[in-house]
Each structure stands twice: as C-alpha cells, then as structure tokens.
Design an enzyme around this catalytic site. Structure first.
Site, PDB file in Angstrom:
ATOM      1  N   THR A  14      17.029  56.364  50.866  1.00 25.50           N
ATOM      2  CA  THR A  14      15.722  56.361  50.206  1.00 25.50           C
ATOM      3  C   THR A  14      15.121  54.962  50.236  1.00 25.50           C
ATOM      4  O   THR A  14      14.053  54.733  49.694  1.00 25.50           O
ATOM      5  CB  THR A  14      15.851  56.849  48.749  1.00 25.50           C
ATOM      6  OG1 THR A  14      16.864  56.056  48.109  1.00 25.50           O
ATOM      7  CG2 THR A  14      16.269  58.297  48.695  1.00 25.50           C
ATOM      8  N   SER A 248      17.700  50.539  40.657  1.00 26.77           N
ATOM      9  CA  SER A 248      17.574  51.549  41.699  1.00 26.77           C
ATOM     10  C   SER A 248      16.276  51.340  42.441  1.00 26.77           C
ATOM     11  O   SER A 248      15.400  50.601  42.005  1.00 26.77           O
ATOM     12  CB  SER A 248      17.592  52.949  41.085  1.00 26.77           C
ATOM     13  OG  SER A 248      16.374  53.185  40.409  1.00 26.77           O
ATOM     14  N   LYS A 249      16.212  52.021  43.584  1.00 30.23           N
ATOM     15  CA  LYS A 249      15.001  51.928  44.380  1.00 30.23           C
ATOM     16  C   LYS A 249      13.802  52.422  43.572  1.00 30.23           C
ATOM     17  O   LYS A 249      12.716  51.885  43.643  1.00 30.23           O
ATOM     18  CB  LYS A 249      15.179  52.741  45.659  1.00 30.23           C
ATOM     19  CG  LYS A 249      16.079  52.027  46.655  1.00 30.23           C
ATOM     20  CD  LYS A 249      16.745  52.942  47.662  1.00 30.23           C
ATOM     21  CE  LYS A 249      18.101  53.393  47.189  1.00 30.23           C
ATOM     22  NZ  LYS A 249      19.037  53.775  48.238  1.00 30.23           N
ATOM     23  N   GLN A 250      14.061  53.467  42.744  1.00 34.66           N
ATOM     24  CA  GLN A 250      12.975  54.047  41.944  1.00 34.66           C
ATOM     25  C   GLN A 250      12.425  53.030  40.948  1.00 34.66           C
ATOM     26  O   GLN A 250      11.241  53.021  40.655  1.00 34.66           O
ATOM     27  CB  GLN A 250      13.457  55.287  41.173  1.00 34.66           C
ATOM     28  CG  GLN A 250      13.688  56.517  42.043  1.00 34.66           C
ATOM     29  CD  GLN A 250      14.951  56.393  42.892  1.00 34.66           C
ATOM     30  OE1 GLN A 250      15.874  55.673  42.548  1.00 34.66           O
ATOM     31  NE2 GLN A 250      14.985  57.082  44.016  1.00 34.66           N
ATOM     32  N   GLY A 252      12.350  49.912  41.454  1.00 38.81           N
ATOM     33  CA  GLY A 252      11.806  48.769  42.174  1.00 38.81           C
ATOM     34  C   GLY A 252      12.783  47.662  42.507  1.00 38.81           C
ATOM     35  O   GLY A 252      12.399  46.489  42.584  1.00 38.81           O
TER      36      GLY A 252
END
Ligand code: GLU
Length: 299
Positions: A14, A248-250, A252
């Site tokens: 992701t 997390s990527k979510q 940022g």
C-alpha cells in the site's frame, strides 16, 4: 534437508516501507537468521484497491538496500487465486463455509433485533442469518463467503502461545463470529490467503506486528479446519507516532530513507530492544543476529 525454520515478511504493497513496517521486516529476518532458517518475502496484494502501483518493487528495493534479501524469489498473492479457491471449496464441501447474502445494513438490523451490540472496535459479529440450517441465501445473490465459527452452545475458544506476549486466548465465536473468506466482488480475505500461503511456503514461524495478534485465533481456526499446521508466533512492538497511534501509511508515515541504512536499522532495532555497536549496516546486522539469538530462543 527440509529447513527446520522458515520465516517470512508479508507486506501489503500500500506504499513504500516506513519506520513501522521495517520493524516487522527486521524482526522476521533476525529471527530467521538467528535460528539458521530461511526468510521469504510475500507481497500481500489481494485487495487491489488498497495497493499502490510500484510499491511492491520499491519494498523489495528498500529491503535489499538494507541488506535484507529473501532466500527465494518473492511471491505475489494476486497470482495465488487458484490455491485460495481450492481451499474455499474444501471448506464448502466439508460444510464449514457457506455463501452469505447479507448487506451491512441487514447485519446491523439483525444484531439490533437480537439486542446485540458490536463488542469490539465496532466490529460486527455476524448473527448467522445465512447459515444453511437457517434458510441460507433465500434467493438473494451471494455477497460473501463465510466460515462457521462454532455456536453459542459450542463456542470456538482458541488458546495459543506467543513468544513475546505469552499465553493468549480468544473466544472467536463471541468476539468475531462467522468471518468472511472471500467478498463476492472478488478479493480474497487476508485470513484465508495468509493461512493457505503460510502452509504452502512451509512457514514455521510468523513474526509480525502486534496489531495483527488478534487475527491469530481466526487463522488457527482455519488451519485446524483445513488440516494445516499452526506456525509458532512472535508479535513485535509497534512504532507509535506522537499521538500514540500505530505508525502506518494511512496516518502518513514517511517512506524509509534507505540511503541512511545504519540509522534506519538502529532505529528499528531500538524498538525491538536490539542495541549493538557497529560501523556499517552489514556489521550491525551480523551483531544484531547474535543479540537476537540470545534474547529470543525458539520456545
Ligand atoms: N499483509 C499484512 C500487513 O501488511 C501482514 C500479514 C502477516 O504478516 O500475517 O499488515
């Protein structure tokens, strides 16, 4: 000779590797090397909508730049649909899985009518409306395939040992319920894909982030239904941001700068309690393997 230890890192592509995902990658690599095992890389791209084009290649590149190279070519879950379909068919044939035609709304209404509230993180425990003995699909199109998880009278309670977290237990019937194996719009659920692939790749040891620990009982349930071995587990600490949330990527997280390999390894090592002196990334890894072997025996 079959290796006695096979570990893996199984990122969802992701986005590129970040400081949080490196911790899981490094821990699985260290554990495999400390126990003279194999280390595999599996790209978990079953949910195409969440995947970012090129992130898989970038992850492979970042790992290699840090000195973390898998012992076999990476495997992509998007190429494994036939194996997941065969596993689902076995579960259906044995009466363990069934098609479900309920929308979220219908599930919520059925839960409310039964006076049940979502117990965990707002997660819905499926009320079993489409179980065959309760009338099945009743002419509706299937939306998902679900696996049976016991009953109020005979709940599935899974006890398991985690090398770091110790003894664990979950009543999967009460806390999760009949969970989804495949969505009718296509994607295979993580739970089924991970269990099929860990078995197919001969994985003996799952080392991954603590946020995934509560998936383990679902996976053990599936392993038992499919007659597959259950690996050992070690769930690692998470990297948290300033607000205490999992990095997390979510939320940022910044892509990992692998030009500073030693600094990146040191930072990930600190989260894992591995602090060694070294002049280069390769040197750090070699010393970290010894430190890891002393701290994490295979029990
Ligand atoms: N693909 C999962 C993730 O990136 C990890 C799967 C696993 O290690 O079991 O969160």
């Amino acid at each position: 000779m079959t290796p006695t230890y096979t570990g893996r890192f199984a990122p969802s592509p992701t986005g590129p590797l970040h400081a949080g995902s490196l911790v899981a990658a490094l821990a699985s690599w260290l554990d495999a090397r400390a126990h003279r095992g194999r280390w595999l890389l599996r790209i978990e791209d079953t949910d195409r909508l969440r995947c970012v084009a090129g992130a898989d290649r970038e992850i492979v590149r970042q790992l290699a730049a840090l000195g973390l190279r898998p012992d076999a070519p990476p495997q992509w879950q998007s190429a494994r649909g036939d194996a997941y379909a065969a596993a689902l068919q076995r579960l259906v044939d044995a009466g363990h899985a069934y098609p479900c035609g309920c929308s979220r709304r219908e599930i919520d209404d059925a839960l409310a009518a039964a006076g049940r509230r979502p117990p965990r993180h707002g997660e819905r425990v499926y009320p079993g409306t489409c179980r065959p003995e309760r009338g099945g699909l009743r002419g509706r199109p299937p939306r998902a395939w679900r696996v049976r998880v016991g009953s109020d009278e005979a709940p599935v309670v899974i006890r398991w040992h985690d090398r770091r977290l110790g003894q664990q237990q979950q009543n999967v019937t009460a806390e999760v319920g009949d969970f989804v194996l495949r969505r009718a719009d296509g994607p295979w659920a993580y739970q089924l894909a991970v269990v099929v692939d860990d078995a197919a790749q001969g994985v003996t040891d799952v080392v991954r982030g603590e946020d995934l620990a509560d998936n383990t009982p679902r996976q053990i349930h599936l392993q038992r239904l499919l007659g597959l071995p259950t690996p050992r587990h070690l769930h690692t600490p998470l990297v948290r941001d300033a607000r205490g949330e999992k990095l997390s990527k979510q939320t940022g997280a910044a892509p990992l700068d692998v030009a500073e390999a030693l600094a990146a390894l040191r930072a990930a090592g600190a989260v894992l309690g591995v602090e060694v002196d070294a002049a280069s990334a390769g040197d750090w890894l070699a010393r970290a393997v010894d430190a890891w072997a002393a701290s994490w025996p295979l029990v």
